[in-house]
Design a protein around this motif. Structure first.
Motif, short mmCIF file in Angstrom:
data_model
loop_
_atom_site.label_atom_id
_atom_site.label_comp_id
_atom_site.label_asym_id
_atom_site.label_seq_id
_atom_site.Cartn_x
_atom_site.Cartn_y
_atom_site.Cartn_z
N PHE A 1 -5.81 -11.08 5.84
CA PHE A 1 -4.70 -10.92 6.77
C PHE A 1 -3.94 -12.22 7.01
O PHE A 1 -2.71 -12.22 7.11
CB PHE A 1 -5.20 -10.33 8.09
CG PHE A 1 -5.60 -8.89 7.99
CD1 PHE A 1 -4.67 -7.90 7.75
CD2 PHE A 1 -6.94 -8.52 8.14
CE1 PHE A 1 -5.04 -6.56 7.65
CE2 PHE A 1 -7.32 -7.19 8.05
CZ PHE A 1 -6.37 -6.21 7.79
N LEU B 1 -3.67 -1.61 6.87
CA LEU B 1 -2.89 -2.65 6.20
C LEU B 1 -1.40 -2.52 6.51
O LEU B 1 -0.73 -3.51 6.83
CB LEU B 1 -3.13 -2.57 4.70
CG LEU B 1 -2.35 -3.56 3.82
CD1 LEU B 1 -2.65 -5.00 4.22
CD2 LEU B 1 -2.68 -3.34 2.34
N PHE C 1 -0.52 -3.63 10.05
CA PHE C 1 -0.47 -5.09 10.17
C PHE C 1 0.83 -5.63 9.58
O PHE C 1 1.50 -6.48 10.19
CB PHE C 1 -1.67 -5.71 9.45
CG PHE C 1 -1.64 -7.21 9.41
CD1 PHE C 1 -2.06 -7.95 10.50
CD2 PHE C 1 -1.18 -7.88 8.29
CE1 PHE C 1 -2.02 -9.35 10.48
CE2 PHE C 1 -1.13 -9.27 8.25
CZ PHE C 1 -1.56 -10.00 9.35
#
Length: 447
Positions: free
Chosen positions: A179, A215, A218
């Motif tokens: 991340f 994902l 984010f």
């Protein structure tokens, strides 16, 4: 009198004994040794509960497809093909509405003019980025054939030639998302994020729809207007949800994989946000024409019927993949996913550590085929790949990987990627034939 006094369980056991005695004779006709068939049937017996759970997902997805077809009033007239420009093609337009509804998108482009999965991905990418934009892959290197589309490997007409740049963030050693690396890689020029659901020729885990959603969430927090595209190849109908339901803007795939159900002879799809799909349509045909042209050429019945059968066919392919994982894991081979992991695509990787194992496996899969079973596959320099590849695919549709097939690059660690099987029984036989080839070559121990 004895038969009348039998309980249901006794009758069932007698039936199973009778069935096994006769089916083992059939296996012998295919050259499968008793040791191999006994081992495989023991593995199969251990998977009964797992297979029942797969059946539950398949039934759910079958109802989902049926509901979409009924909603859009699929009729016999939809199967009439068009030629030439293809104006007012009822079947084509209805099929795209069915795909959009089933996959939870605003619009869909489902066409025989899309020649394969790589073409569908190239179309989605090239139509939604412009010179100066950047594409980001947050899950490592994409599948081999996409490298030339992007320009990772120089190629005529690549996105790199048009001034589109590419950035990549690899997965962490444990398969997790980096991340921090992704946040640092996203910049003002990041226009599109491409997420490959399946593993391709890599050893990483396939991404579940839930992880894809995490994902995307984010990425959208970092840059809300970025387009998130999911390469959905090999993943359709494996789970109850598809990536559009967890925030993806586009999903892309091939009709000679899961959604074609083994009947589609060609084609690809793009489903998602209306603007993304329209951009792809204008790129596929031409500015000003878009989705209005593109004759269906008599393929509509195969497209509709294949999509209707797809949940059941995918279920058969999943059972075959899980069976393969358990067979080869018990014999000491590295397999991804392993025999007990949850499944998020139909691909099963088996690593042999030597080229002879990979070649024998693929030759066994070919020997089980309904088409070209007498052909012996050999490694060759296949277009779009940077190393020799061996492919086993005795299929009704050339290159169809929802049909029983296996392939792999001739490079360490010599991993075979197995997928497909229009029926579970054919998939099971294919694995048994592959194991027999390894058994005959003294490349397997433990049987």
């Amino acid at each position: 009198d004895m038969l009348e006094s039998e309980t249901d369980e006794m009758r069932y056991r007698r039936f199973i004994t009778y069935h096994l005695r006769h089916i083992e004779k059939m296996y012998k006709n295919f050259g499968i040794a008793d040791a191999v068939s006994d081992f495989c049937l023991e593995v199969e017996a251990s998977l009964k509960d797992r297979f029942e759970k797969l059946d539950e997902v398949a039934e759910y997805n079958q109802m989902k497809v049926l509901a979409a077809m009924q909603k859009h009033r699929v009729s016999a007239e939809c199967f009439n093909g068009t030629t030439g420009y293809g104006y007012n093609d009822l079947g084509r337009d209805t099929l795209e509405e069915v795909y959009a509804t089933c996959f939870k998108g605003e619009a869909a482009l489902v066409r025989p003019q899309i020649t394969c999965g790589t073409h569908a991905l190239a179309l989605a990418l090239m139509s939604n980025v412009r010179p100066g934009d950047e594409i980001l892959s947050p899950v490592g290197k994409p599948y081999d054939t996409l490298e030339e589309v992007i320009g990772i490997r120089p190629s005529k007409g690549s996105l790199a030639e048009y001034g589109v740049t590419y950035a990549q963030v690899d997965l962490l050693a444990d398969g997790g998302f980096d991340f921090d690396g992704i946040r640092n890689a996203i910049n003002d020029r990041t226009k599109l994020v491409t997420i490959q659901r399946s593993k391709g020729y890599a050893s990483r885990p396939t991404l579940s729809v839930e992880r894809i959603g995490q994902l995307i969430s984010f990425i959208k927090e970092v840059k809300p207007d970025v387009i998130c595209m999911v390469d959905n190849c090999y993943g359709e109908f494996v789970e109850k949800r598809e990536p559009l339901e967890v925030g993806a803007d586009m999903i892309v795939g091939s009709l000679i994989k899961n959604p074609g159900g083994g009947l589609a002879p060609i084609g690809g799809y793009i489903v998602g946000k209306k603007e993304c799909v329209e951009n792809a349509a204008y790129r596929l045909t031409s500015p000003g024409l878009g989705k209005e042209v593109g004759a269906s050429l008599g393929m509509m019945q195969s497209f509709f019927q294949g999509f209707f059968l797809a949940p059941t066919v995918v279920n058969a392919a999943l059972k075959s993949a899980i069976f393969a994982a358990n067979v080869f894991e018990r014999l000491g081979f590295a397999v991804i996913p392993n025999g007990s992991e949850s499944r998020h695509d139909i691909i099963q990787a088996v690593t042999f550590e030597k080229p002879e194992g990979l070649i024998a496996f693929c030759q066994g899969i070919q020997a089980a085929a309904p088409v070209d079973s007498y052909v012996t596959p050999e490694p060759w320099d296949m277009p779009g790949y940077d190393s020799q590849v061996i492919m086993a695919a005795g299929a009704f549709v050339q290159g169809s990987s929802i049909e029983l097939s296996a392939d792999g690059p001739l490079r360490p660690p010599y991993t075979a990627f197995f997928q497909g099987g229009l029926t579970w029984y054919h998939g099971k036989l294919g694995i048994m034939m592959a194991l027999q080839k390894l058994y005959d070559a003294n490349l397997v121990k433990g049987i």
